[in-house]
Design a protein around this motif. Structure first.
Motif, mmCIF file in Angstrom:
data_model
loop_
_atom_site.group_PDB
_atom_site.id
_atom_site.type_symbol
_atom_site.label_atom_id
_atom_site.label_comp_id
_atom_site.label_asym_id
_atom_site.label_seq_id
_atom_site.Cartn_x
_atom_site.Cartn_y
_atom_site.Cartn_z
ATOM 1 N N LEU A 73 0.852 -1.201 0.000
ATOM 2 C CA LEU A 73 0.000 0.000 0.000
ATOM 3 C C LEU A 73 0.883 1.244 0.000
ATOM 4 O O LEU A 73 0.629 2.214 -0.728
ATOM 5 C CB LEU A 73 -0.903 0.013 1.232
ATOM 6 C CG LEU A 73 -2.235 -0.710 1.090
ATOM 7 C CD1 LEU A 73 -2.946 -0.791 2.432
ATOM 8 C CD2 LEU A 73 -3.135 -0.014 0.054
ATOM 9 N N ASP A 74 1.960 1.173 0.789
ATOM 10 C CA ASP A 74 2.886 2.305 0.819
ATOM 11 C C ASP A 74 3.569 2.456 -0.549
ATOM 12 O O ASP A 74 3.723 3.579 -1.054
ATOM 13 C CB ASP A 74 3.931 2.089 1.923
ATOM 14 C CG ASP A 74 4.960 3.198 1.911
ATOM 15 O OD1 ASP A 74 4.553 4.358 2.144
ATOM 16 O OD2 ASP A 74 6.145 2.931 1.624
ATOM 17 N N ALA A 75 3.933 1.339 -1.163
ATOM 18 C CA ALA A 75 4.604 1.413 -2.482
ATOM 19 C C ALA A 75 3.686 2.031 -3.535
ATOM 20 O O ALA A 75 4.148 2.662 -4.483
ATOM 21 C CB ALA A 75 5.034 0.016 -2.904
ATOM 22 N N LEU A 76 2.392 1.852 -3.358
ATOM 23 C CA LEU A 76 1.431 2.377 -4.342
ATOM 24 C C LEU A 76 1.041 3.828 -4.057
ATOM 25 O O LEU A 76 0.332 4.455 -4.852
ATOM 26 C CB LEU A 76 0.172 1.497 -4.355
ATOM 27 C CG LEU A 76 0.352 0.077 -4.920
ATOM 28 C CD1 LEU A 76 -0.831 -0.814 -4.543
ATOM 29 C CD2 LEU A 76 0.522 0.103 -6.437
ATOM 30 N N SER A 77 1.532 4.367 -2.930
ATOM 31 C CA SER A 77 1.099 5.716 -2.515
ATOM 32 C C SER A 77 1.393 6.817 -3.546
ATOM 33 O O SER A 77 0.632 7.786 -3.606
ATOM 34 C CB SER A 77 1.663 6.069 -1.142
ATOM 35 O OG SER A 77 3.075 6.050 -1.187
ATOM 36 N N PRO A 78 2.446 6.717 -4.380
ATOM 37 C CA PRO A 78 2.649 7.767 -5.381
ATOM 38 C C PRO A 78 1.445 7.939 -6.331
ATOM 39 O O PRO A 78 1.309 8.989 -6.961
ATOM 40 C CB PRO A 78 3.883 7.295 -6.156
ATOM 41 C CG PRO A 78 4.622 6.420 -5.204
ATOM 42 C CD PRO A 78 3.563 5.752 -4.380
#
Ligand SMILES: Cc1ncc(COP(=O)(O)O)c(C=O)c1O
Length: 393
Positions: free
Chosen positions: A302-307
């Motif tokens: 989820l953090d990796a997809l934040s951009p």
């Protein structure tokens, strides 16, 4: 006439399996890591594997078994269906995986001219199963824009319009979205199907993969077929065991299902059925214990997809998937997937393969947390670049 023209139109007109395309991408990008395939990183329970080693040279292991499955396994599954899924009026047919279970059902329940219903984003293999059996009238319904749950108001309209769909397919929780279907919605979909005289096929492959205290539920009725799988829960993907829970009271259904079963696998591999039984003996707490750690992977990704920005990521309440919308400027999901693989060494599934163009599916089941962090770093870097500078070559 060349050989090509002699191939069946049914198959020629079936989509190409996206996993084959993804495997080609993986082969062509040295050292790429995969967040693509819907797999889990664990193996079957150790004690079950130990037991299965001891039965390989038993003569019964090499013989054909009964079409419907080994009696001991069916008995254990009937108990499991009653205790865990609250399905009390269902009979069991063991298949070579949930995919084969689904094909059995399509062959037994539908004719080529029938209309069928699925919801976007859908499980690509089920779509292909319809196409491959000659069905062309496949209506793909919308999901709720926020939750991606199947739109029951749309279904109500479709089920009251001619030709009435013969079969409605839902996946709970979903692949590729990880969206789960709450019990009241499941009940409403079931009631609508019952009233219209349509079959409802529910794919419960990810029944144990629920997070944040949510609970998976099943529903029973003389028009409902429930599909299950050992693949992900018990890490048995290559052993190929799934099963259908079909309504015992529905006259003639068992006989027709048996015709299909007898002509495709005859029986699911005996050694695999034995492993399935030994795994059931280990118990579903073992599965829940494996699954609970996946939450960490989900948070990392989820953090990796934040951009991609607030609101871009949906699903993930269940199964092993997150569903993410790509930036408006980069809606060609296949192109983005190829670019991420080539430039950043991380592979995803393009949403177009599931009727969701402009999106990608990210699997959080296949990598242990250290490896998942490594893949996530690559993904985040890639998405940051995509958002800021586009597909830099
Ligand atoms: C929703 C769904 N159904 C069925 C399957 C296939 O399961 P099996 O390996 O039991 O054929 C998968 C596998 O990814 C799946 O995601």
């Amino acid at each position: 006439m060349g050989t090509y023209m002699k191939l069946a139109k049914r198959v020629l007109e079936t989509e190409s399996p996206v996993m084959v395309q993804i495997q080609e991408i993986l082969r062509s990008c040295k050292d790429a890591v995969s967040l693509a395939q819907g797999v889990v990183y664990w193996q079957p329970p150790e004690e079950a594997l130990e037991k299965v080693k001891k039965i390989v040279d038993e003569p019964l292991t090499s013989r054909y078994g009964g079409d419907e499955g080994l009696p001991a396994l069916r008995e254990a599954l009937t108990k499991k269906l009653q205790e865990e899924n609250k399905l009390y009026k269902s009979s069991v047919m063991v298949t070579a995986g949930a995919n084969q279970a689904f094909v059995n059902l399509v062959l037994a329940l539908c004719d080529a001219e029938d209309r069928v219903v699925m919801f976007a984003p859908y499980y690509f293999n089920s779509y292909m199963s319809f196409q491959m059996t000659g069905i062309t009238d496949i209506l793909v319904g919308p999901g709720d824009p926020k939750t991606l749950q199947p739109d029951a108001d749309w279904l109500e309209k479709v089920l009251s319009t001619e030709p009435v769909p013969k079969l409605v397919n839902i996946v709970n929780p979903g692949n590729p979205s990880g969206t789960y279907i709450p019990e009241p919605l499941l009940k409403r979909i079931s009631d609508l199907c019952k009233k219209a005289g349509s079959w409802l096929v529910v794919d419960n492959t990810y029944e144990y993969f629920m997070y944040d205290g949510l609970k998976h539920t099943c529903i029973e009725g003389d028009h409902i077929l429930n599909v299950f799988s050992f693949s992900k829960a018990y890490g048995m993907m290559g052993w190929r065991v799934g099963y259908i829970a079909y309504p015992t009271e529905t006259k003639g259904l068992a006989e027709q299902l048996l015709k299909v079963q007898d002509n495709i696998p005859i029986c699911a591999p005996i050694v695999s059925q034995r492993l399935a039984l030994f795994s059931l003996e280990t118990g579903s707490d073992w599965v829940r214990n494996q699954v609970k750690d996946l939450v960490k992977n989900r948070e990392i990704l989820l953090d990796a997809l934040s951009p991609l920005g607030v609101g871009a990521v949906k699903g993930g309440e269940g199964a092993i998937y997150l569903w993410a919308k790509l930036p408006d400027k980069h809606q060609d999901d296949f192109e983005v997937v190829r670019w991420l693989a080539k430039r950043h060494g991380v592979v995803l599934i393009p949403g177009s393969a599931s009727g969701g163009p402009g999106c990608v599916r990210v699997s959080f089941g296949g990598l242990k947390d250290g490896d998942c962090e490594f893949a996530a770093l690559r993904l985040k870097k890639g998405l940051e670049e995509l958002v800021k500078h586009g597909m830099v070559q």
